[in-house]
Design an enzyme around this catalytic site. Structure first.
Site, short mmCIF file in Angstrom:
data_model
loop_
_atom_site.label_atom_id
_atom_site.label_comp_id
_atom_site.label_asym_id
_atom_site.label_seq_id
_atom_site.Cartn_x
_atom_site.Cartn_y
_atom_site.Cartn_z
N LYS A 205 0.84 -1.20 0.00
CA LYS A 205 0.00 0.00 0.00
C LYS A 205 0.88 1.25 0.00
O LYS A 205 0.67 2.17 -0.76
CB LYS A 205 -0.93 -0.03 1.22
N GLU A 211 10.88 -4.32 4.09
CA GLU A 211 10.99 -5.72 3.68
C GLU A 211 10.61 -5.89 2.21
O GLU A 211 11.30 -6.56 1.44
CB GLU A 211 10.06 -6.61 4.53
N GLY A 266 -4.33 -1.85 5.37
CA GLY A 266 -3.55 -2.99 4.88
C GLY A 266 -4.18 -4.32 5.26
O GLY A 266 -4.34 -5.21 4.44
N ARG A 267 -4.58 -4.46 6.53
CA ARG A 267 -5.09 -5.77 6.98
C ARG A 267 -6.51 -6.06 6.51
O ARG A 267 -7.05 -7.12 6.79
CB ARG A 267 -4.97 -5.88 8.50
N GLU A 352 -3.30 -6.23 15.46
CA GLU A 352 -2.86 -4.93 14.95
C GLU A 352 -4.01 -3.92 15.03
O GLU A 352 -3.79 -2.72 15.19
CB GLU A 352 -2.35 -5.04 13.50
N HIS A 383 -1.19 -32.95 20.54
CA HIS A 383 0.00 -33.66 21.01
C HIS A 383 1.09 -32.66 21.37
O HIS A 383 2.27 -32.99 21.40
CB HIS A 383 0.47 -34.63 19.93
N LYS A 492 10.28 0.36 13.15
CA LYS A 492 10.76 0.65 11.79
C LYS A 492 11.76 1.80 11.83
O LYS A 492 12.79 1.77 11.16
CB LYS A 492 9.59 1.05 10.89
O1 F6P Z 1 4.00 -2.79 9.69
C1 F6P Z 1 2.63 -2.87 9.67
C2 F6P Z 1 2.07 -2.55 8.35
O2 F6P Z 1 1.99 -1.19 8.24
C3 F6P Z 1 0.71 -3.23 8.16
O3 F6P Z 1 -0.32 -2.50 8.70
C4 F6P Z 1 0.65 -3.41 6.69
O4 F6P Z 1 -0.30 -4.36 6.31
C5 F6P Z 1 2.07 -3.83 6.41
O5 F6P Z 1 2.85 -3.03 7.26
C6 F6P Z 1 2.51 -3.68 4.98
O6 F6P Z 1 2.37 -2.37 4.55
P1 F6P Z 1 2.45 -1.99 3.01
O7 F6P Z 1 1.32 -2.66 2.33
O8 F6P Z 1 2.34 -0.50 2.99
O9 F6P Z 1 3.77 -2.46 2.48
#
Ligand code: F6P
Length: 525
Positions: A205, A211, A266-267, A352, A383, A492
């Protein structure tokens, strides 16, 4: 401390009253609520929850006082319910039908109307997906795509991965998910791919997530090293983002960038273009069915009165377990291996969204909010961690998820799996008397049973949107904003000087913490 809404309702006092009232309620041994609800292809049986009919009435009155009706109206009206980020929350628009989208035709939180953006993006997604499946869009050498790699993290990864994994036996293309910044995963994945037949989907987004940026750059370098063809990036890389400019800067042309509104969190975004890898993996019809399933729950959630409203009832059950029974964890136990990733998805969705301690008036709350959500698959868990569930300390509640339909050739295994789910929930509830205390099982642990008629795109859409709306309802009940995530930002920011020091680009004294400074010394090369 206020914990009081504009309407003058004091959440803190009312939550305490709920607990006092529960303690004072006389309960007949068999006096629990017969709480069973079916919605679409899903049944919730909550009879093993510790709820008396009078408790349910008190909870419904609490929801009423907490302005459930008004908050729900605001959500669907596109008001800025995400008040700390000044944003509307419109994931329901992403799965609305063309006609239903009319209501958002004048709503322009993002310059373009919500209706236009949704319809236009859907059209573009469908074309892309069908072009890939029909071989109209190929790799640069003309070879058809065999592999999709979704590069994204959090909401840009968990939902799509859950759905593609759950419905893997219907997959049309091999689909991989790259989220973590761990070179082990990246190199193992790249080793398995043919660059001429791989389509990368960069889902972010913000298009600033570390990452995703690092993995996308590594994938692009790998691709260029093997093809020596910069032009070919246009065939092999697609992006999904709200930050279209950053995606263009990455080297993509506009035709390969699918937008998403800033009004989808995002979620909650798997229904947007973030779902591209789902549609590529399973086909456009399956993606449409997923949206359709979620849409049916939106309609139910928006219109059903509180006492029949399944997401609200789910939230009230959680509230009861947390506030009155003092539960500090929620176990999601999937008795269907295809849903093994459901706990991961729900972890982000719920923790979150509601793992917060500041209320809507910017005051600290003095009541518990989101507990730890965790889980795994039955029968494996039996188990391992079920010992603690049966005889450990610490209050929890569990959700058992099973499917009625048998989609394989081993009906006896299916029966055994279902029998184990029911037996575990019975053991949790009823326990066992024994003269030897070591063998005694106290029982008294609440759980709900979820039965899906079948595992399909439609029922998955229904299930996930039920949990989405439940999460929003809990935010209303706790008077917190479920749609921001300021807490994840700090780490971050702190990682930036640490990463620079590890790379030898900066002295470690830029790191504002002595322990981290010294740790950099033994991790650095
Ligand atoms: O670190 C949390 C977050 O901001 C989430 O809310 C989001 O889904 C994820 O990172 C990834 O964000 P993006 O889609 O902006 O890369």
């Amino acid at each position: 401390m206020s914990n009081t809404t504009e309407a003058g309702f004091n959440h803190s006092a009312a939550l305490k009253a709920l607990k006092t009232q529960a303690a004072a309620t006389t309960r007949a041994a068999d006096g629990g609520c017969d709480l069973r609800r079916r919605q679409g292809g899903i049944l919730l049986d909550a009879r093993r929850q510790h709820l008396h009919p009078a408790d349910l009435q008190a909870l419904l009155a609490f929801a009423d006082d907490a302005a459930f009706d008004e908050q729900r109206r605001r959500l669907f009206a596109g008001e800025r319910v995400n008040h700390t980020e000044e944003r509307a929350v419109l994931h329901s628009a992403l799965r609305a039908s063309g006609d239903d989208l009319e209501r958002w035709s004048g709503s322009k939180p993002d310059r373009q109307s919500v209706r236009e953006l949704v319809m236009d993006t859907r059209r573009r997604m469908q074309c892309l997906v069908e072009d890939v499946h029909l071989g109209r869009r190929t790799g640069y050498s003309g070879a058809r795509f065999t592999d999709i790699v979704n590069i994204g993290i959090g909401g840009s990864h968990l939902g799509p991965e859950l759905i593609v994994d759950a419905l893997a036996d219907q997959a049309l293309l091999r689909t991989h998910f790259l989220s973590n910044i761990d070179g082990h995963r990246l190199s193992a994945l790249l080793r398995s791919l043919d660059p001429t037949r791989t389509l990368f989907v960069i889902a972010s987004k913000s298009f600033t997530t570390l990452e995703t940026a690092l993995n996308a750059e590594a994938a692009r370098s790998w691709f260029l090293e093997r093809t020596a063809n910069r032009e070919a990036i246009g065939n092999h890389f697609v992006a999904v983002s709200n930050n279209v400019d950053a995606a263009l800067e990455f080297g993509l042309d506009g035709a390969n960038v699918l937008p998403m509104g800033d009004w989808v969190g995002g979620r909650f975004s798997l229904w947007s273009a973030v779902g591209l890898s789902i549609a590529l993996a399973l086909g456009w019809d399956a993606f449409s069915d997923l949206l359709e399933g979620a849409r049916s729950i939106d309609k139910h959630f928006e219109s059903a009165p509180a006492a029949d409203n399944l997401p609200l009832l789910m939230a009230l059950l959680d509230l009861w377990n947390i506030q009155v029974r003092g539960c500090t964890s929620h176990a999601v136990l999937s008795y269907d291996e295809r849903l093994r990733l459901l706990p991961d998805f729900l972890q982000q969705l719920e923790m979150e969204s509601n793992g917060k301690s500041i209320d809507g008036d910017a005051e600290p709350v003095d009541y518990p909010t989101q507990p730890v959500l965790w889980g795994g698959v039955g029968t494996n868990g039996q188990h391992a961690y079920h010992q603690q569930l049966h005889q450990g300390t610490g209050a929890y509640w569990a959700d058992f998820i099973v499917c009625r339909a048998v989609d394989h050739n081993y009906p006896e295994l299916h029966q055994s799996l279902a029998a184990n789910a029911l037996a575990q929930s019975q053991a949790m509830a009823v326990g066992r008397e024994h003269a030897d205390p070591h063998r005694r099982v106290s029982g008294q642990n609440p759980s709900s049973l979820w039965v899906l008629d079948e595992l399909s795109p439609t029922t998955l859409g229904q299930l996930l949107s039920l949990f989405e709306h439940k999460t929003f309802c809990l935010g209303i009940l706790w008077n917190i904003n479920s749609f921001d995530q300021w807490g994840v930002e700090l780490g971050k920011v702190l990682a930036v000087p640490i990463a620079a020091a590890l790379a030898g680009q900066r002295e470690s004294d830029a790191i504002d913490d002595s322990v981290a400074r010294s740790q950099v010394e033994y991790l650095g090369h």
